[in-house]
Design an enzyme around this catalytic site. Sequence first.
Site, PDB file in Angstrom:
ATOM      1  N   ASN A  11      41.139  37.120  43.867  1.00  0.00           N
ATOM      2  CA  ASN A  11      40.981  36.235  42.716  1.00  0.00           C
ATOM      3  C   ASN A  11      41.802  36.754  41.626  1.00  0.00           C
ATOM      4  O   ASN A  11      41.427  37.536  40.894  1.00  0.00           O
ATOM      5  CB  ASN A  11      39.843  35.619  42.235  1.00  0.00           C
ATOM      6  CG  ASN A  11      39.739  34.934  40.963  1.00  0.00           C
ATOM      7  OD1 ASN A  11      40.824  34.211  40.680  1.00  0.00           O
ATOM      8  ND2 ASN A  11      38.598  34.637  40.570  1.00  0.00           N
ATOM      9  N   LYS A  13      43.214  35.229  39.152  1.00  0.00           N
ATOM     10  CA  LYS A  13      42.676  34.429  37.938  1.00  0.00           C
ATOM     11  C   LYS A  13      44.006  34.175  37.262  1.00  0.00           C
ATOM     12  O   LYS A  13      45.071  33.836  37.731  1.00  0.00           O
ATOM     13  CB  LYS A  13      41.955  35.629  36.806  1.00  0.00           C
ATOM     14  CG  LYS A  13      40.535  35.803  37.712  1.00  0.00           C
ATOM     15  CD  LYS A  13      39.662  36.671  36.948  1.00  0.00           C
ATOM     16  CE  LYS A  13      38.484  36.891  37.623  1.00  0.00           C
ATOM     17  NZ  LYS A  13      37.323  37.873  37.014  1.00  0.00           N
ATOM     18  N   HIS A  96      33.176  29.098  39.507  1.00  0.00           N
ATOM     19  CA  HIS A  96      33.233  30.502  38.945  1.00  0.00           C
ATOM     20  C   HIS A  96      32.730  30.681  37.507  1.00  0.00           C
ATOM     21  O   HIS A  96      32.874  29.797  36.672  1.00  0.00           O
ATOM     22  CB  HIS A  96      34.813  30.982  38.973  1.00  0.00           C
ATOM     23  CG  HIS A  96      35.005  32.561  38.707  1.00  0.00           C
ATOM     24  ND1 HIS A  96      35.065  32.932  37.423  1.00  0.00           N
ATOM     25  CD2 HIS A  96      35.196  33.435  39.534  1.00  0.00           C
ATOM     26  CE1 HIS A  96      35.270  34.112  37.545  1.00  0.00           C
ATOM     27  NE2 HIS A  96      35.371  34.656  38.800  1.00  0.00           N
ATOM     28  N   GLU A  98      33.734  32.017  34.974  1.00  0.00           N
ATOM     29  CA  GLU A  98      34.810  31.891  33.835  1.00  0.00           C
ATOM     30  C   GLU A  98      34.744  30.341  33.671  1.00  0.00           C
ATOM     31  O   GLU A  98      34.890  29.873  32.566  1.00  0.00           O
ATOM     32  CB  GLU A  98      36.090  32.652  34.140  1.00  0.00           C
ATOM     33  CG  GLU A  98      35.673  33.862  33.945  1.00  0.00           C
ATOM     34  CD  GLU A  98      36.744  34.877  34.722  1.00  0.00           C
ATOM     35  OE1 GLU A  98      37.704  34.144  35.530  1.00  0.00           O
ATOM     36  OE2 GLU A  98      36.374  36.152  34.923  1.00  0.00           O
ATOM     37  N   GLU A 168      27.927  36.323  42.144  1.00  0.00           N
ATOM     38  CA  GLU A 168      28.726  37.297  41.080  1.00  0.00           C
ATOM     39  C   GLU A 168      27.993  37.309  39.961  1.00  0.00           C
ATOM     40  O   GLU A 168      28.113  36.370  39.007  1.00  0.00           O
ATOM     41  CB  GLU A 168      30.154  36.741  40.831  1.00  0.00           C
ATOM     42  CG  GLU A 168      31.116  36.594  42.015  1.00  0.00           C
ATOM     43  CD  GLU A 168      32.561  36.379  41.391  1.00  0.00           C
ATOM     44  OE1 GLU A 168      33.329  37.225  41.877  1.00  0.00           O
ATOM     45  OE2 GLU A 168      32.945  35.291  40.755  1.00  0.00           O
ATOM     46  N   GLY A 174      34.338  41.935  35.619  1.00  0.00           N
ATOM     47  CA  GLY A 174      35.533  42.579  34.593  1.00  0.00           C
ATOM     48  C   GLY A 174      34.978  43.563  33.800  1.00  0.00           C
ATOM     49  O   GLY A 174      35.641  43.865  32.634  1.00  0.00           O
ATOM     50  N   SER A 214      33.285  43.658  39.559  1.00  0.00           N
ATOM     51  CA  SER A 214      33.702  45.242  39.364  1.00  0.00           C
ATOM     52  C   SER A 214      33.741  45.758  40.608  1.00  0.00           C
ATOM     53  O   SER A 214      33.463  47.232  40.752  1.00  0.00           O
ATOM     54  CB  SER A 214      32.895  45.979  38.481  1.00  0.00           C
ATOM     55  OG  SER A 214      32.982  45.239  37.267  1.00  0.00           O
TER      56      SER A 214
HETATM   57  P1  13P Z   1      36.238  41.708  38.980  1.00  0.00           P
HETATM   58  O1  13P Z   1      36.572  42.046  40.235  1.00  0.00           O
HETATM   59  O2  13P Z   1      37.576  42.034  38.037  1.00  0.00           O
HETATM   60  O3  13P Z   1      34.990  42.100  38.122  1.00  0.00           O
HETATM   61  O4  13P Z   1      36.315  39.987  39.014  1.00  0.00           O
HETATM   62  C1  13P Z   1      35.315  39.394  39.685  1.00  0.00           C
HETATM   63  C2  13P Z   1      35.472  38.146  39.853  1.00  0.00           C
HETATM   64  O5  13P Z   1      35.381  37.279  38.783  1.00  0.00           O
HETATM   65  C3  13P Z   1      36.256  37.611  41.078  1.00  0.00           C
HETATM   66  O6  13P Z   1      36.017  36.170  41.131  1.00  0.00           O
END
Ligand code: 13P
Length: 259
Positions: A11, A13, A96, A98, A168, A174, A214
């Site tokens: 992803n 983003k 997600h 976010e 997640e 992140g 992560s």
């Molecule tokens: P990270 O791998 O950067 O922690 O992000 C995970 C994520 O949100 C994947 O959709």
Amino acid sequence: MGREKKLIIGNWKMNLGVHDASLYLHRLEKLVKVHRNVEIVLAPTMLAVQTLSLQIDRRQFRLAAQNFYHRDFGAYTGEVSAAQLKGVVDYALVGHSERRHIFNEHDKDTRAKVQAAIRNDITPVLCIGETATEHSADETRDVIHDQLAAGLTNVTSEEASDIIVAYEPVWAIGTGINAKPADVTKAVLAIRSQFKHLFGSKVAEEVRILYGGSVNEDNAADYLMLPGIDGLLIGGASLDAHVFSAIIEKAHKNSKKDT
Ligand code: 13P
């Protein structure tokens, strides 16, 4: 699709524009071998989805949308629908964290998006996970339960077996603080047991479950080897083609059927 392949989703983003996405793809194509036991999915910015769809070899890569609007067509300025993504992407992320926490998407939105994806032959990747506060309050199981119940309302048993769930934890995204494998196992068991309750044992066995939060080259194998885990949803580490391809190799080694 069955659970014999490990599914690795990158992803990106809101990173990489159209040009950089194409450059990345060319780099990754050279680094990654085609393994029959690993499916690789790229989730670029919406702007690059069409370009990459013309460039990828579908035997090597598939595409996912990071987001979409739940209605198919109409006066919804600025939105892109699952109907418009049909045939361009195979997967789409739904809910997600976010989207939930920055853009205030609620359960009713994830429910509508799961329906829209299914209606348009796109496999939804339903993302669920608890916040840090919920984690400290030991509410993980309840949060997972409620997010799943909401997202899966109106889904039939037949449709449910094709859905992908990505666990997640919000606090692990992140942050460099990844979830303990034992806690991920607990979450996976809770997810399968809810699928069993809602759709029966066969579907509970068939549904694919990913971990995200992560994940990097060093910890990927710790999750890939967990019994109920079918793959990874990777953010930051997917932006480096070398790191991403190293994780894909780990998935190849950890997949049940080594072909
Ligand atoms: P990270 O791998 O950067 O922690 O992000 C995970 C994520 O949100 C994947 O959709």
